[in-house]
Design a protein around this motif. Structure first.
Motif, short mmCIF file in Angstrom:
data_model
loop_
_atom_site.label_atom_id
_atom_site.label_comp_id
_atom_site.label_asym_id
_atom_site.label_seq_id
_atom_site.Cartn_x
_atom_site.Cartn_y
_atom_site.Cartn_z
N PHE A 213 0.81 -1.22 0.00
CA PHE A 213 0.00 0.00 0.00
C PHE A 213 0.84 1.27 0.00
O PHE A 213 0.34 2.35 0.30
N ASP A 214 2.12 1.15 -0.33
CA ASP A 214 3.01 2.31 -0.23
C ASP A 214 2.62 3.44 -1.19
O ASP A 214 2.99 4.60 -0.96
N ASN A 215 1.92 3.13 -2.25
CA ASN A 215 1.51 4.17 -3.19
C ASN A 215 0.03 4.55 -3.03
O ASN A 215 -0.54 5.22 -3.89
N THR A 216 -0.55 4.10 -1.94
CA THR A 216 -1.96 4.39 -1.68
C THR A 216 -2.08 5.51 -0.65
O THR A 216 -1.37 5.52 0.35
N VAL A 217 -2.96 6.45 -0.91
CA VAL A 217 -3.29 7.49 0.07
C VAL A 217 -4.70 7.20 0.58
O VAL A 217 -5.67 7.23 -0.18
N PHE A 218 -4.80 6.88 1.84
CA PHE A 218 -6.08 6.46 2.41
C PHE A 218 -6.91 7.65 2.87
O PHE A 218 -6.36 8.64 3.39
N PRO A 219 -8.22 7.58 2.69
CA PRO A 219 -9.08 8.66 3.19
C PRO A 219 -9.00 8.74 4.71
O PRO A 219 -8.96 7.73 5.40
N ASP A 328 0.23 17.87 10.27
CA ASP A 328 0.86 17.13 9.17
C ASP A 328 1.50 15.83 9.68
O ASP A 328 1.47 14.80 8.99
N LEU A 329 2.04 15.87 10.88
CA LEU A 329 2.64 14.67 11.47
C LEU A 329 1.58 13.62 11.78
O LEU A 329 1.77 12.43 11.51
N VAL A 330 0.46 14.06 12.32
CA VAL A 330 -0.64 13.13 12.60
C VAL A 330 -1.11 12.46 11.32
O VAL A 330 -1.31 11.25 11.26
N ARG A 331 -1.27 13.27 10.29
CA ARG A 331 -1.73 12.72 9.01
C ARG A 331 -0.71 11.75 8.42
O ARG A 331 -1.07 10.72 7.85
N TRP A 332 0.54 12.06 8.53
CA TRP A 332 1.59 11.18 8.01
C TRP A 332 1.60 9.86 8.78
O TRP A 332 1.67 8.77 8.18
N LYS A 333 1.53 9.93 10.09
CA LYS A 333 1.50 8.72 10.91
C LYS A 333 0.28 7.87 10.58
O LYS A 333 0.36 6.63 10.51
N TYR A 334 -0.85 8.51 10.38
CA TYR A 334 -2.08 7.78 10.03
C TYR A 334 -1.88 6.96 8.77
O TYR A 334 -2.29 5.79 8.70
N GLN A 335 -1.26 7.53 7.76
CA GLN A 335 -1.04 6.81 6.50
C GLN A 335 -0.15 5.58 6.72
O GLN A 335 -0.42 4.50 6.16
N GLN A 336 0.89 5.70 7.52
CA GLN A 336 1.77 4.55 7.78
C GLN A 336 1.03 3.47 8.56
O GLN A 336 1.18 2.28 8.29
N TYR A 337 0.27 3.91 9.53
CA TYR A 337 -0.56 3.00 10.33
C TYR A 337 -1.49 2.20 9.43
O TYR A 337 -1.56 0.96 9.52
N MET A 338 -2.18 2.87 8.53
CA MET A 338 -3.11 2.18 7.63
C MET A 338 -2.38 1.21 6.71
O MET A 338 -2.87 0.11 6.42
N ARG A 339 -1.21 1.57 6.23
CA ARG A 339 -0.47 0.71 5.31
C ARG A 339 -0.11 -0.62 5.98
O ARG A 339 -0.18 -1.68 5.35
N ASP A 340 0.27 -0.56 7.24
CA ASP A 340 0.65 -1.79 7.94
C ASP A 340 -0.56 -2.58 8.42
O ASP A 340 -0.64 -3.79 8.22
#
Length: 548
Positions: A213-219, A328-340
């Motif tokens: 999911f590294d190229n996915t941006v989750f809502p 921006d940090l919260v949003r970035w962390k959220y994306q990594q969380y979702m990917r894993d």
């Protein structure tokens, strides 16, 4: 004369054959259903496409929903791992089965539904995550993960012996489940509990899914940046915020291959000098972050480490380059969380489908009650949270899918209130086994047999009680009631706070109406209903001190 006797003999033999066939058909028609109970750890409806998720596709799980029934309103009695499992096994609330929190050990002397099914002629198996601190009782075969278990190269406690396996835990658990089905006594119906570790924290994907999911941006959820306005200490003072409480190594995998390799050159006792001891005292200690992560990383094979480094070195580099702050940090962390997290969900989905394919291959699929659920829901960024525990719906509600074509209409949906308290009575009901009088749940069979429609006498409210504080994530103790329209929660112990939500107007539970004058008649009525439920479930002293 000889011809007449011969014809009479044919009629006699034919009658015997016909009677024999009728008896065989009758025996076949009343054959007891097999039962496969599938439970994951921390899988929420927000991550299931059958429930309308926009985050991930789950075709294997959707298959159960399409060919069976989906429950929109299944709730748990206590949203944390061990207590949920104990409730499911016993059909009783935590204060009666004794497992109020994860620090306790399940009393194996009490009656659980697998024991009753075994006495009724079922061959029973418990495979995967047990997490009750005790040895499984009432099973012909068990192979369980010690405590939380490991994602890579997991050990199992199997019929009294420790067995070390190679591979990814979700795949290995499924291999063991299929192995049991292959070797079982084919003259008996079977009941198999098949329980996964995934997608539990710290969300380590299968090697084949690393980076998928590294190229996915989750809502993002609308309330990812919740400021907790109009809510009290309980909602604010927990330690499960994505913004502040995710550990950089353990949760976000922000250790480069160079850092990991350098740790590998240190003596083991140096790495783990502070990471041993009482898990609950160290639960929220981020100084143990790197050591805990290295422990799981070090379980990987060399080939797995090569794949890991290729994916996560990119993440570390991105983090250092962006150096995000604030929102921006919260949003970035959220994306990594979702990917894993979602990559772990994919492995579950694949393996559930693999098990169903095997049941179909051996001709047992349609004679097997297949249940899919989780030990509770999970926060995927709602209110800025990860984890569970709260009575808010993302945590309190759990997925429930049931497939059994002999009874359940394909594609049916139930909006009736179901609970994990009901699973044991349901299995016993279908197996023709008397439900013990002290089980507090009710059989879901009236819903399953009637396309999800509830009888007039069905429950109109559900009761919840959470105890594990102070401990992991510091969610305060609370109990409450949920009806179709409203939810009333009382946080107690070191606070005395009430929250009221209008679930029709405010399904995301953002506006606490407890002190709103307009809603005081609602508060009064809900408190009266709450007391009735507490009496019904024998939780008549809910704020009594409970020590960990």
């Amino acid at each position: 004369m000889l011809l007449k006797r011969f014809l009479l003999l044919l009629v006699f033999v034919g009658g015997i054959t016909l009677t024999s066939c009728q008896q065989s058909n009758t025996k076949q028609s009343v054959k007891k259903p097999n039962i496969v109970f599938i439970m994951t750890d921390d899988h929420t409806i927000q991550a299931m496409s059958a429930y309308g998720s926009k985050l991930v596709k789950t075709p294997g799980l959707d298959r159960i929903a399409k060919e069976g029934m989906l429950f929109n309103n299944c709730f748990v009695t206590n949203a944390v791992c061990g207590p949920s499992r104990a409730t499911i096994l016993t059909g009783k609330y935590s204060h009666l089965n004794g497992l109020t929190d994860n620090s306790k050990v399940f009393d194996s002397t009490q009656v659980i539904y697998p024991q009753l099914l075994k006495k009724a002629g079922y061959q029973t198996a418990m495979i995967g995550k047990w997490h009750l601190g005790s040895t499984p009782m009432g099973f012909d075969y068990y192979s369980i993960l010690p405590n939380q278990g490991q994602y890579y190269q997991p050990e199992f406690f199997e019929n009294g012996k420790v067995v070390k396996e190679k591979g990814y835990v979700t795949d290995v658990i499924t291999d063991k489940a299929i192995g049991f089905l292959e070797k079982r006594d084919h003259d008996k119906p079977f009941m198999m509990i098949y329980q996964h570790k995934a997608p539990h924290r710290n969300w380590l994907p299968a090697p084949r899914h690393l980076g998928m999911f590294d190229n996915t941006v989750f809502p993002e959820p609308d309330n990812l940046l919740d400021d907790f306005k109009n809510r009290g200490k309980a909602a604010k003072e927990q330690l499960m915020n994505i913004s502040t409480d995710m550990w950089e190594a353990w949760d976000l995998k922000l250790l480069s291959s160079a850092q990991l390799d350098s740790m590998g050159k240190l003596p083991i006792e140096t790495i783990f000098k502070d990471a041993k001891g009482d898990d609950y005292k160290q639960a929220n200690d981020p100084t143990l972050d790197k050591a805990r992560f290295y422990e799981v990383y070090n379980r990987m094979t060399d080939a797995e480490k090569v794949k890991w480094k290729k994916v996560y070195d990119k993440r570390v580099a991105e983090y250092r380059k962006l150096n995000p702050k604030g929102a921006d940090l919260v949003r970035w962390k959220y994306q990594q969380y979702m990917r894993d997290y979602l990559a772990c969900v994919v492995s579950v989905d694949e393996n559930v489908n693999r098990l169903m394919d095997y049941l179909e291959k051996i001709g047992e699929l349609d004679n097997t009650i297949i249940v899919y659920t989780s030990d509770q829901g999970f926060f995927l960024g709602e209110h800025g949270y990860f984890d569970k525990r709260f009575m808010y719906d993302e945590s309190f509600r759990t997925p429930l899918l049931v497939r059994y074509p002999k009874s359940i209409k394909a594609g049916s949906v139930s909006n009736a209130f179901a609970m994990n308290l009901d699973f044991a009575p349901t299995f016993l009901d279908y197996a023709g086994v008397k439900i013990p009088d002290d089980m507090q749940g009710v059989s879901l069979r009236p819903l399953l047999d009637n396309a999800g429609k509830a009888p007039e006498t069905w429950r109109k409210a559900v009761y919840y009680h959470y105890y594990e504080y102070p401990s992991w994530h510091m969610v305060k103790r609370h109990y409450g009631i949920r009806t179709e329209r409203y939810k009333l929660i009382h946080f107690y112990n070191d606070v005395d706070e009430w929250e009221l939500y209008d679930m029709q107007k405010d399904p995301k539970e953002m506006n606490n109406l407890y002190n709103n004058k307009t809603y005081q008649p609602v508060v009064k009525e809900l408190k009266e209903q709450l007391v009735k439920l507490q009496k019904q479930y024998k939780d008549t002293n809910p704020t009594e001190a409970v020590t960990n």
